[in-house]
Motif scaffolding. Structure first.
Motif, PDB file in Angstrom:
ATOM      1  N   HIS A  23       5.175  -3.036  -5.920  1.00  0.00           N
ATOM      2  CA  HIS A  23       3.632  -3.008  -5.459  1.00  0.00           C
ATOM      3  C   HIS A  23       3.296  -1.495  -5.748  1.00  0.00           C
ATOM      4  CE1 HIS A  23       4.190  -6.442  -2.783  1.00  0.00           C
ATOM      5  NE2 HIS A  23       2.864  -6.411  -3.118  1.00  0.00           N
ATOM      6  N   LEU A  24       2.330  -1.467  -6.789  1.00  0.00           N
ATOM      7  CA  LEU A  24       1.854   0.087  -7.228  1.00  0.00           C
ATOM      8  C   LEU A  24       1.070   0.585  -6.160  1.00  0.00           C
ATOM      9  CD1 LEU A  24       0.514  -1.102 -10.787  1.00  0.00           C
ATOM     10  CD2 LEU A  24       2.388   0.145 -10.141  1.00  0.00           C
ATOM     11  N   ILE A  25       0.781  -0.069  -5.211  1.00  0.00           N
ATOM     12  CA  ILE A  25       0.203   0.475  -3.793  1.00  0.00           C
ATOM     13  C   ILE A  25       1.140   0.045  -2.701  1.00  0.00           C
ATOM     14  CG2 ILE A  25      -1.793   0.927  -2.421  1.00  0.00           C
ATOM     15  CD1 ILE A  25      -3.584   0.468  -4.619  1.00  0.00           C
ATOM     16  N   PRO A  26       1.869   0.935  -2.349  1.00  0.00           N
ATOM     17  CA  PRO A  26       3.004   0.161  -1.365  1.00  0.00           C
ATOM     18  C   PRO A  26       2.201  -0.540  -0.229  1.00  0.00           C
ATOM     19  CG  PRO A  26       3.494   2.265  -2.003  1.00  0.00           C
ATOM     20  CD  PRO A  26       2.273   2.039  -2.528  1.00  0.00           C
ATOM     21  N   ARG A  27       2.876  -1.883   0.200  1.00  0.00           N
ATOM     22  CA  ARG A  27       2.411  -2.477   1.082  1.00  0.00           C
ATOM     23  C   ARG A  27       1.931  -2.229   2.395  1.00  0.00           C
ATOM     24  NH1 ARG A  27       6.056  -7.463   1.640  1.00  0.00           N
ATOM     25  NH2 ARG A  27       4.388  -7.973   3.218  1.00  0.00           N
ATOM     26  N   MET A  29       0.443   0.822   2.959  1.00  0.00           N
ATOM     27  CA  MET A  29      -0.984   1.453   2.680  1.00  0.00           C
ATOM     28  C   MET A  29      -2.015   0.398   2.900  1.00  0.00           C
ATOM     29  SD  MET A  29      -0.277   4.697   2.388  1.00  0.00           S
ATOM     30  CE  MET A  29       1.435   4.543   3.399  1.00  0.00           C
ATOM     31  N   HIS A  30      -1.674  -0.798   2.501  1.00  0.00           N
ATOM     32  CA  HIS A  30      -2.682  -1.789   2.408  1.00  0.00           C
ATOM     33  C   HIS A  30      -3.686  -1.969   3.743  1.00  0.00           C
ATOM     34  CE1 HIS A  30      -0.659  -4.367  -0.928  1.00  0.00           C
ATOM     35  NE2 HIS A  30      -0.770  -2.993  -1.054  1.00  0.00           N
ATOM     36  N   ARG A  31      -3.182  -1.360   4.964  1.00  0.00           N
ATOM     37  CA  ARG A  31      -3.989  -1.921   6.053  1.00  0.00           C
ATOM     38  C   ARG A  31      -4.915  -0.288   6.376  1.00  0.00           C
ATOM     39  NH1 ARG A  31       0.408  -3.280  10.173  1.00  0.00           N
ATOM     40  NH2 ARG A  31       1.383  -2.183   8.369  1.00  0.00           N
ATOM     41  N   ARG A  32      -4.765   0.591   5.410  1.00  0.00           N
ATOM     42  CA  ARG A  32      -5.345   2.012   5.639  1.00  0.00           C
ATOM     43  C   ARG A  32      -6.952   1.716   5.256  1.00  0.00           C
ATOM     44  NH1 ARG A  32      -1.749   7.266   6.113  1.00  0.00           N
ATOM     45  NH2 ARG A  32       0.118   6.311   7.164  1.00  0.00           N
ATOM     46  N   ASN A  45      -2.545  -5.585  -4.429  1.00  0.00           N
ATOM     47  CA  ASN A  45      -1.320  -6.689  -4.457  1.00  0.00           C
ATOM     48  C   ASN A  45      -0.794  -6.486  -5.944  1.00  0.00           C
ATOM     49  OD1 ASN A  45      -1.150  -7.633  -1.997  1.00  0.00           O
ATOM     50  ND2 ASN A  45      -3.075  -9.010  -2.379  1.00  0.00           N
ATOM     51  N   ALA A  46      -1.529  -5.725  -6.845  1.00  0.00           N
ATOM     52  CA  ALA A  46      -0.841  -5.440  -8.358  1.00  0.00           C
ATOM     53  C   ALA A  46       0.532  -4.641  -7.996  1.00  0.00           C
ATOM     54  CB  ALA A  46      -1.828  -4.630  -9.086  1.00  0.00           C
ATOM     55  N   GLY A  47       1.309  -5.241  -8.883  1.00  0.00           N
ATOM     56  CA  GLY A  47       2.662  -4.556  -9.099  1.00  0.00           C
ATOM     57  C   GLY A  47       3.173  -4.568 -10.537  1.00  0.00           C
ATOM     58  N   ILE A  48       4.272  -4.074 -10.740  1.00  0.00           N
ATOM     59  CA  ILE A  48       5.023  -4.191 -11.900  1.00  0.00           C
ATOM     60  C   ILE A  48       6.471  -4.884 -11.519  1.00  0.00           C
ATOM     61  CG2 ILE A  48       4.077  -2.444 -13.145  1.00  0.00           C
ATOM     62  CD1 ILE A  48       6.392  -0.405 -12.377  1.00  0.00           C
ATOM     63  N   TYR A  62       9.324   9.670  -4.532  1.00  0.00           N
ATOM     64  CA  TYR A  62       7.898   9.923  -3.990  1.00  0.00           C
ATOM     65  C   TYR A  62       7.752   8.895  -2.697  1.00  0.00           C
ATOM     66  CZ  TYR A  62       6.868  11.896  -8.325  1.00  0.00           C
ATOM     67  OH  TYR A  62       6.976  12.844  -9.464  1.00  0.00           O
ATOM     68  N   ASP A  63       7.080   9.610  -1.639  1.00  0.00           N
ATOM     69  CA  ASP A  63       6.511   8.590  -0.245  1.00  0.00           C
ATOM     70  C   ASP A  63       5.582   7.765  -0.634  1.00  0.00           C
ATOM     71  OD1 ASP A  63       4.141   9.957  -0.146  1.00  0.00           O
ATOM     72  OD2 ASP A  63       5.208  11.792   0.708  1.00  0.00           O
ATOM     73  N   GLU A  64       5.444   6.766   0.386  1.00  0.00           N
ATOM     74  CA  GLU A  64       4.477   5.900   0.068  1.00  0.00           C
ATOM     75  C   GLU A  64       3.155   6.146  -0.248  1.00  0.00           C
ATOM     76  OE1 GLU A  64       6.978   5.231   2.242  1.00  0.00           O
ATOM     77  OE2 GLU A  64       7.784   3.559   2.154  1.00  0.00           O
ATOM     78  N   MET A  65       2.682   7.199   0.320  1.00  0.00           N
ATOM     79  CA  MET A  65       1.347   7.870   0.324  1.00  0.00           C
ATOM     80  C   MET A  65       1.111   8.290  -1.233  1.00  0.00           C
ATOM     81  SD  MET A  65      -1.807   8.141   1.250  1.00  0.00           S
ATOM     82  CE  MET A  65      -1.999   8.045   3.226  1.00  0.00           C
ATOM     83  N   THR A  66       2.196   9.098  -1.575  1.00  0.00           N
ATOM     84  CA  THR A  66       1.991   9.869  -2.990  1.00  0.00           C
ATOM     85  C   THR A  66       1.799   8.695  -3.973  1.00  0.00           C
ATOM     86  OG1 THR A  66       3.315  11.701  -2.080  1.00  0.00           O
ATOM     87  CG2 THR A  66       3.045  11.237  -4.428  1.00  0.00           C
TER      88      THR A  66
END
Length: 98
Positions: A23-27, A29-32, A45-48, A62-66
């Motif tokens: 997930h390009l935006i880690p899951r 982080m989705h609820r923030r 939900n986009a990813g590679i 890198y951590d999830e926020m970064t």
């Protein structure tokens, strides 16, 4: 049922090995609210599709926020010098048998 990778090669290193979905935006982080406000559900939900070595490397660097804030596209990951070094190293590795 798990979705099959639509790619045959890792989108970062190009090796033809089993792939995992990143997930390009880690899951996490989705609820923030910050991410809910600025990104659509599709963007969240986009990813590679990447190999396990590249996937582990991304999360070690890198951590999830970064990742969510600074590396939320394939192009941003590919342009990062640290990711480039890791991908170059991964590309030289032999595939494990078994």
């Amino acid at each position: 049922m798990r979705q099959r990778a639509p790619f045959e090669h890792c989108e970062l290193c190009g090796r033809q090995v089993p792939l995992t979905f990143h997930h390009l935006i880690p899951r996490k982080m989705h609820r923030r609210p910050r991410f809910q406000k600025h990104f659509t559900r599709e963007q969240l939900n986009a990813g590679i599709w990447v190999c396990q070595a590249c996937h582990r490397g991304i999360h070690k660097l890198y951590d999830e926020m970064t990742l969510a804030r600074d590396f939320n596209t394939l192009a941003k990951l590919q342009d990062d010098p640290a990711v480039q070094r890791h991908v170059a190293w991964v590309g030289k590795q032999r595939r494990r048998k078994g």
